[in-house]
Design an enzyme around this catalytic site. Structure first.
Site, mmCIF file in Angstrom:
data_model
loop_
_atom_site.group_PDB
_atom_site.id
_atom_site.type_symbol
_atom_site.label_atom_id
_atom_site.label_comp_id
_atom_site.label_asym_id
_atom_site.label_seq_id
_atom_site.Cartn_x
_atom_site.Cartn_y
_atom_site.Cartn_z
ATOM 1 N N ASP A 1 0.943 -1.225 -0.005
ATOM 2 C CA ASP A 1 -0.070 0.076 0.023
ATOM 3 C C ASP A 1 0.848 1.214 -0.100
ATOM 4 O O ASP A 1 1.735 1.466 0.870
ATOM 5 C CB ASP A 1 -0.826 -0.006 1.211
ATOM 6 C CG ASP A 1 -2.303 0.551 0.983
ATOM 7 O OD1 ASP A 1 -2.251 1.606 0.363
ATOM 8 O OD2 ASP A 1 -3.395 0.154 1.764
ATOM 9 N N ASP B 1 -3.032 4.650 -2.523
ATOM 10 C CA ASP B 1 -4.183 5.222 -1.669
ATOM 11 C C ASP B 1 -4.733 6.482 -2.119
ATOM 12 O O ASP B 1 -3.896 7.440 -2.526
ATOM 13 C CB ASP B 1 -3.700 5.092 -0.191
ATOM 14 C CG ASP B 1 -4.525 5.496 0.697
ATOM 15 O OD1 ASP B 1 -5.398 4.709 1.183
ATOM 16 O OD2 ASP B 1 -4.567 6.541 1.294
HETATM 17 C C1 GLC Z 1 -8.045 5.190 1.879
HETATM 18 C C2 GLC Z 1 -7.883 4.069 2.871
HETATM 19 C C3 GLC Z 1 -8.480 4.206 4.242
HETATM 20 C C4 GLC Z 1 -7.729 5.465 4.907
HETATM 21 C C5 GLC Z 1 -7.811 6.696 3.807
HETATM 22 C C6 GLC Z 1 -6.810 7.655 4.253
HETATM 23 O O1 GLC Z 1 -9.337 5.533 1.671
HETATM 24 O O2 GLC Z 1 -8.341 2.757 2.109
HETATM 25 O O3 GLC Z 1 -8.584 3.226 4.989
HETATM 26 O O4 GLC Z 1 -8.424 5.902 6.104
HETATM 27 O O5 GLC Z 1 -7.633 6.098 2.478
HETATM 28 O O6 GLC Z 1 -5.414 7.403 4.064
#
Ligand code: GLC
Length: 564
Positions: free
Chosen positions: A108, A213
């Site tokens: 990620d 992300d």
């Molecule tokens: C994405 C992730 C989530 C996180 C957000 C901020 O949507 O999947 O879990 O809180 O980004 O990084």
């Protein structure tokens, strides 16, 4: 017949267009040292489980150093492993073990924001040369009465203003998520460079790519103008308050995606000893926007897999067959030719399948996910039909958006219920951990609902899932042409077919009633229909011949059949 026999090239270079990506939420997968928190050694110890199930690729939610305000999505060192998850050596062992088992590992990558504990943020707050503009800073607006207010009306995704006053620097900084997640400034080439270094660091460690992300949040309009109101809510602190035309989905996002694609392609070309490096992007967006992520109007390729969240956002428990057919077709129509479709059935941010569609739908939804053309994404636990722990108390709640809205409303937004520990067995803490207390409580249904029980049972969700992965190995599931139709208001069917090959047919009843359907017109072939995979409670058995003209499906039943 080209493409029907799996070649080495397909496994290595084009490995990703037909793959199932299994998302692991590291904190909740397997705890190896008894501290109540999942870790890397835990994951490594379960890679054999993935391989036995038939999984060949996994994406891990963040494993990097973090104060854990947003459970790893607030990174304080992009090149270090979070100590409670293990060491760099543990990570290297994970990668080596995965490689030996034929599993590709995707990390990620959280580029939009760092943690406020990151040294970049500390340096930027102190205006250290080179770091002044690493983040998005603004003086705010000085009102006539002398009070200072944020520069605009933008709300954060997680509730409250997207701006926070910094005492040290005497300026506001932007944070589209929690205030501990300051937004990096991608208009600053030094930020882009620093992030390229991060990507290369992990690529050199042997990862197969990245899940990127919140990619659509990367850029903001430089004018920092107020956003128009959406009219959806009067609560100015709610994310729904404004239309996000200046803080999201800016055209510059696509340029960054292209930049990262180039970096990955260059790396793959220079290091052909490992499979093609790919990116999956996270953005809840419109069809045309996501289609452009795949490939823009000039033919420039971007994200290998812009996540398709429509099974999460656009169909629900009461959707009918037409809704499903439309949902599938619209993606296939908008996706530029020559790309791999992808279907995401769940993740750590959204309710689980058993909770969205009801527990009776688990097998049918896995059949749908795994027999559609292209890539499938499974969130850990969905192979067992794990259920959201909705009763999780306010005291046990740790998810920041849930804490932000308070005790009265936390259940409406909390993501904790979907993040409870993986249910391995009926042992203490579902076999997840030997700790007295786990970071989130285990769902109490683990005594009956667990992997061990599902492995031992004659029929189980897990076995259905595994059979579907086995079926995906056949050539027809890679190259089979696709068509889908509603057979009635509540039943739809789709077919994978290719000349001289046995076709695969999936039929799904999305209603709570038994349904009788006639498949003969849809099949338009005088061939025999035989059950390939049936659900846990089905009255049908694998290998059983079916009468296409009068097929009876139980409530929420799915069937995968072969035309012989
Ligand atoms: C994405 C992730 C989530 C996180 C957000 C901020 O949507 O999947 O879990 O809180 O980004 O990084």
């Amino acid at each position: 017949m080209a493409g029907l026999v799996k070649s080495d090239t397909e496994d290595f270079i084009d490995w990703w267009p037909h793959t199932v990506f299994y998302q692991i939420y590291p904190r909740s997968f397997k705890d190896s040292n008894g501290d109540g928190i999942g870790d890397l050694k835990g994951i490594t110890s379960k890679l054999r489980y993935l391989a036995d199930t038939g999984i060949t690729a996994t994406w891990l939610s963040p494993i990097f150093q973090s104060p854990m305000v947003d459970f790893g999505y607030d990174i304080s060192d992009y090149k270090a492993i979070q100590p409670e998850y293990g060491t760099m050596q543990d990570f290297e062992e994970l990668i080596d073990t995965a490689f030996e088992l034929g599993i590709k590992v995707i990390l990620d990558f959280v580029p939009n924001h760092s943690s406020d504990q990151h040294e970049w943020f500390k340096k930027s707050a102190a205006k250290e040369p080179g770091y002044e503009d690493f983040y998005v800073w603004h003086d705010g607006i000085l009102q006539e009465n002398g009070t200072r207010v944020p520069p605009n009306n933008w709300p954060s995704v997680f509730y409250g203003s997207a701006w926070e006053w910094h005492e040290g620097r005497q300026q506001y900084y932007l944070h589209q998520f929690t205030k501990e997640q300051p937004d990096l400034n991608y208009r600053n080439p030094r930020v882009v460079q620093a992030m390229d270094d991060v990507l290369l660091f992990w690529l050199k460690k042997g990862v197969a790519g990245f899940r990127i992300d919140a990619v659509n949040h990367l850029f903001e309009d430089e004018s920092l103008k107020d956003e128009p109101l959406s009219g959806k809510t009067a609560d100015s602190l709610s994310y729904d308050y404004t239309k996000h035309i200046y803080s999201r989905d800016l055209p510059e996002v696509l340029e960054m995606i292209h930049h990262w694609r180039q970096l990955l392609d260059d790396f793959s070309a220079k290091h052909p000893e490992r499979p093609t490096r790919i990116m999956m992007t996270e953005a809840y967006g419109g069809l045309t926007q996501l289609a452009d992520y795949y490939e823009d109007s000039n033919g420039v390729r971007g994200s290998h897999l812009p996540f398709n969240f429509h099974f999460i956002t656009d169909v629900k428990g009461d959707s009918d067959a037409r809704d499903y057919v439309y949902n599938v077709e619209k993606w296939l129509i908008y996706m530029p030719r020559g790309h791999a479709a992808n279907w995401v059935m769940g993740n750590h941010d959204n309710p689980r399948v058993a909770s969205r569609f009801g527990p009776a739908s688990v097998d049918a939804m896995n059949m749908l996910l795994l027999t559609l053309p292209g890539v499938a994404v499974t969130y850990n636990g969905e192979e067992l039909g794990m259920v959201d722990y909705r009763e999780l108390s306010w005291e046990d709640t740790v998810d920041p958006p849930a804490r932000n809205v308070g005790e009265e409303h936390y259940k409406e937004v909390s993501r904790d219920p979907v993040r409870t520990p993986f249910q391995w067995s009926n042992a203490t803490n579902a076999g997840f951990s030997t700790a007295t207390k786990t970071w989130l409580p285990v769902h109490p249904n683990y005594l009956e609902l667990n992997l061990e029980a599902q492995k031992a049972a004659k029929r189980s969700h897990y076995q259905v899932y595994k059979d579907l992965l086995e079926l995906r190995k056949s050539g027809i599931m890679r190259v089979g042409r696709f068509n889908i139709e509603p057979l009635s208001r509540w039943v739809f069917a789709f077919k994978r077919s290719y000349p001289n090959f046995e076709s695969i047919i999936t039929v799904i009843n999305v209603s709570d009633q038994e349904q009788l359907v006639d498949l003969s017109e849809f099949l338009s072939q005088p061939k025999k229909l035989v059950v390939e995979v049936a659900g846990v409670d089905s009255k049908y058995q694998t290998g059983q011949p079916l009468a296409a003209s009068a097929l009876l499906l139980a409530a929420r039943e799915g069937l995968v059949c072969r035309l012989v």
